[in-house]
Design an enzyme around this catalytic site. Structure first.
Site, PDB file in Angstrom:
ATOM      1  CG  ASP A  57      75.050  90.162 -18.794  1.00  0.00           C
ATOM      2  OD1 ASP A  57      74.350  90.211 -17.767  1.00  0.00           O
ATOM      3  OD2 ASP A  57      76.253  90.468 -18.824  1.00  0.00           O
ATOM      4  N   GLY A  64      80.785  92.722 -16.326  1.00  0.00           N
ATOM      5  CA  GLY A  64      79.669  93.622 -16.599  1.00  0.00           C
ATOM      6  C   GLY A  64      79.638  93.891 -18.102  1.00  0.00           C
ATOM      7  CB  ALA A  65      76.855  93.689 -20.537  1.00  0.00           C
TER       8      ALA A  65
HETATM    9  O1  MRU Z   1      79.100  87.980 -14.615  1.00  0.00           O
HETATM   10  P1  MRU Z   1      79.077  89.474 -14.639  1.00  0.00           P
HETATM   11  O2  MRU Z   1      79.497  90.118 -13.369  1.00  0.00           O
HETATM   12  O3  MRU Z   1      79.809  90.023 -15.851  1.00  0.00           O
HETATM   13  O4  MRU Z   1      77.547  89.799 -14.854  1.00  0.00           O
HETATM   14  C1  MRU Z   1      77.142  91.131 -14.879  1.00  0.00           C
HETATM   15  C2  MRU Z   1      75.685  91.281 -14.949  1.00  0.00           C
HETATM   16  O5  MRU Z   1      74.940  90.333 -15.015  1.00  0.00           O
HETATM   17  C3  MRU Z   1      75.184  92.664 -15.024  1.00  0.00           C
HETATM   18  O6  MRU Z   1      73.964  92.781 -14.390  1.00  0.00           O
HETATM   19  C4  MRU Z   1      75.015  92.978 -16.497  1.00  0.00           C
HETATM   20  O7  MRU Z   1      76.240  92.863 -17.177  1.00  0.00           O
HETATM   21  C5  MRU Z   1      74.410  94.285 -16.738  1.00  0.00           C
HETATM   22  S1  MRU Z   1      75.398  95.664 -16.324  1.00  0.00           S
HETATM   23  C6  MRU Z   1      76.365  95.911 -17.670  1.00  0.00           C
END
Ligand code: MRU
Length: 348
Positions: free
Chosen positions: A238, A46-47
């Site tokens: 992201d 998550g970003a």
């Molecule tokens: O691959 P991930 O689980 O890190 O991807 C996360 C996402 O795509 C979220 O929707 C995104 O980071 C936004 S929430 C911080």
């Protein structure tokens, strides 16, 4: 609040998101290399969580260094930052988190600050970024809650919640804030194949918070929109390009087109540091390609025939034209995004 990650005297403690929803266990990273592995293996993901983890990774690398001079330490900091920057390419927050600590280090090193003082200051900054993430997302949540009707079913994709941040969340932060404001909100969560962030993480954290949640397979969103069962879509991001094009979890692009077709508002909720002014348009955002095994196997069991070709892009880009508004802690941005983003950046 769900403790996604935490600085402790022993190291950085991460809730192991690969084990959820069945087991709540923690992984302790005691050096920067372990932090890098935790990020690339998606133990933390998550970003926003990635951004703060990267900052903590640089901080722990500096804190644990045995260098006795600034030039020696600077050479190590170069390697630490490079290692962390190579973990995941898409979320710009990773590079933001590294840059925050690196810039402070550069200033302190240029001023010939004693190494123990440098260590203390970079660790304090990493912890401060953690606190700021929670505070900013609470403000973002309130900004977004105002956009929702008093009663609504909101569709979300992937996990842009407490687990994707330091404990509150962006898209799910908006939902939390709307409920805290007395609105009657329930959630449809896409399962989000192949990594199943919706099934394993969003469903887990929302039910834990007693927020009414219905889990659907990714290919069901259009059906429920057609039935009039969804009033808004809120997703995280992201990386948001300077023109508003938004990279988010694979499948977000399809949801945005479905929302447009059904006249449903499609909101992106992300802190301002997810906007990358250096990337002019979505086509320039690097898209992470992950291992085929995430597609071929479910819970360790192969579900595909041998020999089939596999592609596994982890993110896609939603063109700005499908986005109703971008919700940030600084305010709500609307089209034309190139202008509204630039204007908001200058207000900082
Ligand atoms: O691959 P991930 O689980 O890190 O991807 C996360 C996402 O795509 C979220 O929707 C995104 O980071 C936004 S929430 C911080």
């Amino acid at each position: 609040m769900i403790p996604t990650l935490e600085w402790t005297p022993a190291g950085v403690n991460f809730l192991d998101q690969t084990k959820l929803p069945h087991t709540e266990t923690y992984v302790l990273a005691t050096d920067y290399k372990q932090v890098a592995t935790v990020i690339s293996d998606m133990i933390v993901r998550g970003a926003m969580a990635i951004g703060v983890s990267a900052a903590m990774g640089v901080a722990i690398g500096i804190d644990r260094s045995t260098a006795t001079s600034i030039p020696e330490l600077t050479a190590e900091v170069d390697i630490i930052c490079k290692t962390l920057a190579e973990t995941r390419p898409t979320a710009v927050n990773l590079f933001w988190g590294i840059a925050q600590v690196r810039e402070l280090y550069n200033q302190l090193a240029a001023a010939n600050t004693p190494i123990p003082e440098i260590k203390q200051q970079v660790v304090a900054l990493a912890n401060c970024l953690y606190d700021e993430d929670i505070a900013n997302l609470r403000i973002l949540g309130a900004n977004g809650a105002a956009l929702l009707p008093d009663e609504a079913t909101v569709l979300t994709h992937c996990n842009a919640g407490a687990l994707a941040a330091c404990g509150y969340g962006s898209a799910l932060g908006v939902i939390r804030a709307a409920i805290e404001a007395g609105k009657k909100i329930d959630v449809f969560a896409d399962e989000t194949r192949p990594f199943n962030q919706g099934t394993r993480l969003t469903a887990w954290e929302l039910t834990k918070d007693n927020i009414p949640t219905t889990l659907i397979c990714d290919n069901m969103a259009g059906y429920f929109m057609g039935q009039g069962r969804i009033q808004a879509v809120i997703v995280g991001a992201d990386r948001i390009a300077a023109n508003g094009d938004t990279a988010n979890k694979i499948g977000t692009y399809s949801v945005s087109i479905l929302a447009k077709e059904h006249g449903i508002p499609f909101y992106v909720a992300a802190p301002f540091n997810t906007i990358d002014p250096e990337t002019a348009a979505g086509s320039l955002i690097p898209i992470e390609q992950r291992a085929a095994r995430e597609v071929t196997h479910v819970n360790g069991v192969q579900v595909t025939p041998d020999g089939v070709n596999i592609e596994n892009p982890a993110f896609d880009v939603t063109p700005a034209k499908y986005i109703t508004a971008i919700i940030t802690e600084r305010g709500v941005l609307r089209a034309p995004f190139t202008e509204s983003i630039a204007a908001m950046a200058h207000k900082a």
